[in-house]
Write a protein that holds these residues in place. Structure first.
Motif, PDB file in Angstrom:
ATOM      1  N   ARG A   3       1.063  -1.140   0.057  1.00  0.00           N
ATOM      2  CA  ARG A   3      -0.074   0.055   0.264  1.00  0.00           C
ATOM      3  C   ARG A   3       0.706   1.127  -0.048  1.00  0.00           C
ATOM      4  O   ARG A   3       1.850   1.201   0.939  1.00  0.00           O
ATOM      5  CB  ARG A   3      -0.911   0.076   1.383  1.00  0.00           C
ATOM      6  CG  ARG A   3      -1.666   1.195   1.360  1.00  0.00           C
ATOM      7  CD  ARG A   3      -2.544   1.094   2.648  1.00  0.00           C
ATOM      8  NE  ARG A   3      -3.249   2.180   3.124  1.00  0.00           N
ATOM      9  CZ  ARG A   3      -3.880   2.355   4.435  1.00  0.00           C
ATOM     10  NH1 ARG A   3      -4.145   1.487   4.946  1.00  0.00           N
ATOM     11  NH2 ARG A   3      -4.556   3.524   4.443  1.00  0.00           N
ATOM     12  N   ARG A  41     -15.186   7.833  -6.457  1.00  0.00           N
ATOM     13  CA  ARG A  41     -15.357   6.970  -5.564  1.00  0.00           C
ATOM     14  C   ARG A  41     -16.369   5.762  -5.896  1.00  0.00           C
ATOM     15  O   ARG A  41     -17.627   6.150  -6.238  1.00  0.00           O
ATOM     16  CB  ARG A  41     -15.614   7.447  -4.185  1.00  0.00           C
ATOM     17  CG  ARG A  41     -15.804   6.481  -2.973  1.00  0.00           C
ATOM     18  CD  ARG A  41     -16.295   7.272  -1.688  1.00  0.00           C
ATOM     19  NE  ARG A  41     -16.239   8.351  -1.646  1.00  0.00           N
ATOM     20  CZ  ARG A  41     -15.076   9.010  -0.795  1.00  0.00           C
ATOM     21  NH1 ARG A  41     -14.473   8.084   0.179  1.00  0.00           N
ATOM     22  NH2 ARG A  41     -15.013  10.254  -0.589  1.00  0.00           N
ATOM     23  N   SER A  45     -18.891   0.729  -3.419  1.00  0.00           N
ATOM     24  CA  SER A  45     -18.394  -0.088  -2.479  1.00  0.00           C
ATOM     25  C   SER A  45     -17.238   0.486  -1.426  1.00  0.00           C
ATOM     26  O   SER A  45     -17.010  -0.092  -0.371  1.00  0.00           O
ATOM     27  CB  SER A  45     -17.683  -1.305  -3.083  1.00  0.00           C
ATOM     28  OG  SER A  45     -16.512  -0.736  -4.057  1.00  0.00           O
ATOM     29  N   CYS A  46     -16.820   1.539  -1.615  1.00  0.00           N
ATOM     30  CA  CYS A  46     -15.847   2.286  -0.710  1.00  0.00           C
ATOM     31  C   CYS A  46     -16.798   3.355   0.158  1.00  0.00           C
ATOM     32  O   CYS A  46     -17.074   4.467  -0.241  1.00  0.00           O
ATOM     33  CB  CYS A  46     -14.426   3.090  -1.565  1.00  0.00           C
ATOM     34  SG  CYS A  46     -13.721   3.784  -0.410  1.00  0.00           S
ATOM     35  N   GLN A  47     -16.559   3.219   1.413  1.00  0.00           N
ATOM     36  CA  GLN A  47     -17.457   4.270   2.266  1.00  0.00           C
ATOM     37  C   GLN A  47     -16.337   4.917   3.061  1.00  0.00           C
ATOM     38  O   GLN A  47     -16.666   5.746   4.084  1.00  0.00           O
ATOM     39  CB  GLN A  47     -18.224   3.437   3.195  1.00  0.00           C
ATOM     40  CG  GLN A  47     -19.453   2.633   2.566  1.00  0.00           C
ATOM     41  CD  GLN A  47     -20.123   3.687   1.518  1.00  0.00           C
ATOM     42  OE1 GLN A  47     -20.729   4.677   1.886  1.00  0.00           O
ATOM     43  NE2 GLN A  47     -20.468   3.270   0.408  1.00  0.00           N
ATOM     44  N   LEU A  48     -14.794   4.784   2.683  1.00  0.00           N
ATOM     45  CA  LEU A  48     -14.023   5.425   3.498  1.00  0.00           C
ATOM     46  C   LEU A  48     -13.239   6.356   2.629  1.00  0.00           C
ATOM     47  O   LEU A  48     -13.662   6.771   1.446  1.00  0.00           O
ATOM     48  CB  LEU A  48     -12.918   4.328   4.028  1.00  0.00           C
ATOM     49  CG  LEU A  48     -13.714   3.422   4.846  1.00  0.00           C
ATOM     50  CD1 LEU A  48     -12.708   2.238   5.200  1.00  0.00           C
ATOM     51  CD2 LEU A  48     -13.931   3.821   6.254  1.00  0.00           C
ATOM     52  N   TRP A  59     -10.859   7.634  -0.264  1.00  0.00           N
ATOM     53  CA  TRP A  59     -10.531   7.165  -1.516  1.00  0.00           C
ATOM     54  C   TRP A  59      -9.410   7.713  -2.266  1.00  0.00           C
ATOM     55  O   TRP A  59      -9.571   9.028  -2.387  1.00  0.00           O
ATOM     56  CB  TRP A  59     -11.898   6.976  -2.410  1.00  0.00           C
ATOM     57  CG  TRP A  59     -11.699   6.621  -3.745  1.00  0.00           C
ATOM     58  CD1 TRP A  59     -11.769   7.638  -4.845  1.00  0.00           C
ATOM     59  CD2 TRP A  59     -11.649   5.508  -4.267  1.00  0.00           C
ATOM     60  NE1 TRP A  59     -11.639   6.930  -5.965  1.00  0.00           N
ATOM     61  CE2 TRP A  59     -11.529   5.664  -5.577  1.00  0.00           C
ATOM     62  CE3 TRP A  59     -11.211   4.317  -3.819  1.00  0.00           C
ATOM     63  CZ2 TRP A  59     -11.335   4.551  -6.425  1.00  0.00           C
ATOM     64  CZ3 TRP A  59     -11.261   3.156  -4.781  1.00  0.00           C
ATOM     65  CH2 TRP A  59     -11.123   3.229  -5.975  1.00  0.00           C
ATOM     66  N   ASP A  76      -5.149  -1.327  -7.308  1.00  0.00           N
ATOM     67  CA  ASP A  76      -6.272  -0.593  -7.388  1.00  0.00           C
ATOM     68  C   ASP A  76      -5.985   0.673  -6.407  1.00  0.00           C
ATOM     69  O   ASP A  76      -4.751   0.835  -5.614  1.00  0.00           O
ATOM     70  CB  ASP A  76      -7.625  -1.158  -6.641  1.00  0.00           C
ATOM     71  CG  ASP A  76      -8.787  -0.594  -7.100  1.00  0.00           C
ATOM     72  OD1 ASP A  76      -8.912   0.430  -7.730  1.00  0.00           O
ATOM     73  OD2 ASP A  76      -9.983  -1.092  -6.723  1.00  0.00           O
ATOM     74  N   CYS A 119      -8.677   2.512  -0.528  1.00  0.00           N
ATOM     75  CA  CYS A 119     -10.146   2.800   0.045  1.00  0.00           C
ATOM     76  C   CYS A 119      -9.814   2.433   1.451  1.00  0.00           C
ATOM     77  O   CYS A 119      -9.794   1.181   1.846  1.00  0.00           O
ATOM     78  CB  CYS A 119     -11.087   2.125  -0.491  1.00  0.00           C
ATOM     79  SG  CYS A 119     -12.679   2.109   0.521  1.00  0.00           S
ATOM     80  N   ALA A 120      -9.646   3.542   2.341  1.00  0.00           N
ATOM     81  CA  ALA A 120      -9.084   3.163   3.849  1.00  0.00           C
ATOM     82  C   ALA A 120      -9.467   4.432   4.662  1.00  0.00           C
ATOM     83  O   ALA A 120      -9.528   5.533   4.156  1.00  0.00           O
ATOM     84  CB  ALA A 120      -7.730   2.995   4.166  1.00  0.00           C
TER      85      ALA A 120
END
Length: 136
Positions: free
Chosen positions: A46, A59, A62-65, A67, A79, A82-83
Motif C-alpha cells: 500500500r 469513488r 463499495s468504498c465508504q472510506l 478514496w 487498485d 480505500c481506507a
C-alpha cells in the motif's frame, strides 16, 4: 485512468534498479522526497502520496472510506486505496532512488520519476508520482 499517457511522464516500463533488490518479509518506507510512503508485506503493498497533480476516478459505491490517496496491490490486483487510516508519516526507512525491495511476489522500485510496484506473479501493479499515475 490517467489523463497523461504514462510514457510521456516516465511511468511506463520499470527501469532496472542500479542496486540489488533487497528481499524482506515486510518494510515501511518512504521515497527520498518524503512524498510517497509505502507499507510492504509478503504479497501486498500500500503506497500513499501527499502531493499530487492528478485526481483519482470517482469513488466506487463499495468504498465508504477515504478514496484515492494512494494505490495498493492485494491478492494480485492493483487498485486505488480505500481506507479510513493512512500510512503517511509512518515510514521507518527511506528507499533511495534506484533501489528496490521485494516481499514475496511484490517488488517496489524507487525511481526519480515515480514509485513503481508490481506483483510479479500476476504482472499487475502501479506507478505513483506527483505528475500522474498508472494502474496496470
Amino acid at each position: 485512468m490517467s489523463s497523461t499517457p504514462a510514457s510521456e511522464v516516465g511511468l511506463g516500463a520499470a527501469p532496472s534498479p542500479t542496486e540489488p533488490v533487497s528481499v524482506v518479509t515486510e518494510a515501511n518506507f518512504q521515497s527520498p522526497s518524503k512524498n510517497i510512503t509505502c507499507d510492504l508485506t509478503t504479497g501486498a503493498v500500500r503506497c500513499e502520496i501527499v502531493k499530487r497533480d492528478w485526481q483519482p476516478p470517482p469513488r466506487p459505491a463499495s468504498c465508504q472510506l477515504g478514496w484515492g490517496h494512494g494505490m495498493s496491490i492485494a491478492n494480485g490486483k492493483a487498485d486505488f486505496v480505500c481506507a479510513g487510516d493512512t500510512v503517511i508519516g509512518t515510514a521507518s526507512e527511506v528507499l533511495p532512488y534506484g533501489s528496490a525491495l521485494r516481499a514475496g511476489s511484490v517488488q517496489c522500485y524507487s525511481g526519480n520519476a515515480a514509485m513503481r510496484c508490481i506483483d510479479e506473479t500476476s504482472q499487475h501493479g502501479f506507478t505513483l508520482a506527483v505528475a500522474d499515475y498508472n494502474l496496470f
